[in-house]
Design an enzyme around this catalytic site. Structure first.
Site, PDB file in Angstrom:
ATOM      1  N   ALA A   1       0.840  -1.201   0.000  1.00  0.00           N
ATOM      2  CA  ALA A   1       0.000   0.000   0.000  1.00  0.00           C
ATOM      3  C   ALA A   1       0.879   1.256   0.000  1.00  0.00           C
ATOM      4  O   ALA A   1       1.848   1.328  -0.744  1.00  0.00           O
ATOM      5  CB  ALA A   1      -0.975  -0.042   1.180  1.00  0.00           C
ATOM      6  N   CYS A   2       0.557   2.233   0.844  1.00  0.00           N
ATOM      7  CA  CYS A   2       1.280   3.517   0.802  1.00  0.00           C
ATOM      8  C   CYS A   2       2.729   3.400   1.293  1.00  0.00           C
ATOM      9  O   CYS A   2       3.504   4.345   1.162  1.00  0.00           O
ATOM     10  CB  CYS A   2       0.545   4.575   1.603  1.00  0.00           C
ATOM     11  N   SER A   3       3.085   2.260   1.886  1.00  0.00           N
ATOM     12  CA  SER A   3       4.481   2.084   2.312  1.00  0.00           C
ATOM     13  C   SER A   3       5.273   1.261   1.298  1.00  0.00           C
ATOM     14  O   SER A   3       6.369   0.773   1.615  1.00  0.00           O
ATOM     15  CB  SER A   3       4.536   1.421   3.693  1.00  0.00           C
TER      16      SER A   3
END
Ligand code: COA
Length: 372
Positions: free
Chosen positions: A154-156
């Site tokens: 995801a966003c990481s």
């Protein structure tokens, strides 16, 4: 062995949407929906849809504008999804194409040829297909050697992939490892949902990770990386290959991104700031050592709070630059865009932090120091 970030690259779409344009399209859709369902709304069978507002978006998120892969399709109230035609297998896929654009810029800035690359990791919040891996397609398009694989956090996604790349280099499996992070987030965005329609934009970034002894002048030594995950249902996207077993899946909003924004805000701020402070202590770094924070770009108020907890005072734009206002949330790419656009002015010896956070929950911190 010290490992370094030798260079970064950025691809930005040519289409863009301002908040005013986005809200005008959304409100036109709301008006038409409410008119078409007037009888049911009147009878209390259906709730009326509420309009969106530019003021709310800017105040709640800090987003003023975003770059997108397809503006026309996103704003057309008969579609409200980007128009991305399928490509034949003989043509490079769209996500690989934009990843290659970012990668070429990173290689050029590092003075590297594709043949110098021994590993490619493609890491992003939504992968275009299960296989063959996009990373292998990127490796092939560049003419790079070694191996490639995809991953998704995801966003990481970018920070997790940078740690993987650093580990690969440190273990001697590669001298130069390329991380690409193509984020076509508007493909999973629900333009009909008032709570989320403004959040995401599209972009692709690339990060070249190498042994420090071969890295070019002005590279960024990686002082330490730390990753953290904690399960949460507060940001979800239930899209997946098993959806095809349910004939109704296309009409289900949970097959696009959904989130409990308030809960995310409340839970992620302490999770991330505690992680950063603990990682700083482990590396014997103090807040005063931090010249700049390149934080994940999801919400300007979250970033303000996290930066304040880490630095001990309210951060200036110079200390924690924002790209969210122009790019929107570009998932894993956000902190790397901030680093790419706001790191050339730093001096030898300056230290900083690249930090991501997002669905999972997942968070990653990478402390770097500019080399001579
Ligand atoms: N236009 C106008 N008003 C809106 C609106 C819109 N587009 N969307 C929601 N509102 C209204 C709501 O109806 C609510 O009204 P009420 O108080 O009368 O009930 C009010 O604004 C507040 O809504 P809320 O959803 O609580 O807003 P918020 O202040 O929490 O901001 C986010 C929403 C999503 C911007 C914010 O929560 C956020 O960014 N959280 C972090 C999300 C994140 O980082 N996710 C990671 C993704 S990778």
């Amino acid at each position: 062995m010290t490992v370094a970030i030798s260079a970064t690259g950025l691809w930005t779409p040519s289409d863009s949407i301002s908040n005013a344009e986005l809200v005008a399209s959304f409100n036109k859709y709301v008006e038409r929906y409410n008119a078409e369902h007037a009888a049911d709304i009147e009878a209390g069978v259906l709730p009326a849809l509420l309009p969106s507002s530019v003021e709310f978006i800017e105040k709640a998120s800090g987003i003023k504008h975003r770059y997108v892969i397809d503006k026309k399709g996103a704003l057309d109230i008969d579609r409200m999804v980007p128009d991305i035609p399928e490509r034949p297998n003989e043509q490079i896929s769209l996500m690989a194409e934009v990843a290659v654009k970012a990668a070429k810029q990173a290689l050029e800035r590092a003075g590297r040829d594709p043949g110098d690359i021994d590993a490619v990791i493609c890491s992003c919040s939504s992968l275009q297909r299960p296989y063959p891996a996009l990373a292998i397609e990127v490796q092939n398009a560049l003419g790079a050697g070694g191996f490639g694989y995809d991953m998704n956090v995801a966003c990481s996604s970018a920070t997790f992939a940078i740690q993987n790349a650093a580990d690969i280099v440190r273990a001697g499996h590669a001298r130069s490892a390329l991380v690409v992070n193509p984020e076509l987030c508007t493909g999973h965005l629900n333009y009909r949902d008032r709570e989320t329609h403004f959040i995401f934009g599209d972009a692709a970034v690339a990060v070249l990770v190498e042994r420090a002894d071969i890295a070019p002048k002005g590279a960024w030594a990686i002082l330490g990386t730390k990753l953290l995950t904690r399960f949460s249902n507060n940001i979800r996207n239930n899209f997946g290959f098993l959806n095809r077993c349910d004939p109704q899946w296309r009409d289900m909003p949970d097959k696009l991104i959904t989130q409990q924004g308030r809960k995310v805000f409340r839970e992620v701020v302490p999770l991330v700031s505690d992680m950063i402070l603990q990682h700083m202590a482990e590396l014997d770094l103090r807040p005063a050592d931090m010249r700049r924070l390149w934080l994940h770009q999801a919400n300007s108020n979250m970033n303000r709070l996290i930066a304040e907890r880490v630095l001990g005072h309210e951060a200036t734009q110079d200390e924690a630059p924002t790209v969210l206002d122009v790019y929107g949330n570009t998932a894993g790419a956000g902190s790397i865009i901030a680093f790419h656009l706001h790191s050339d002015d730093l001096k030898t010896g300056d230290k900083g932090l690249i930090c991501s956070f997002g669905a999972g929950y997942s968070a990653g911190s990478i402390f770097v120091q500019k080399a001579a």
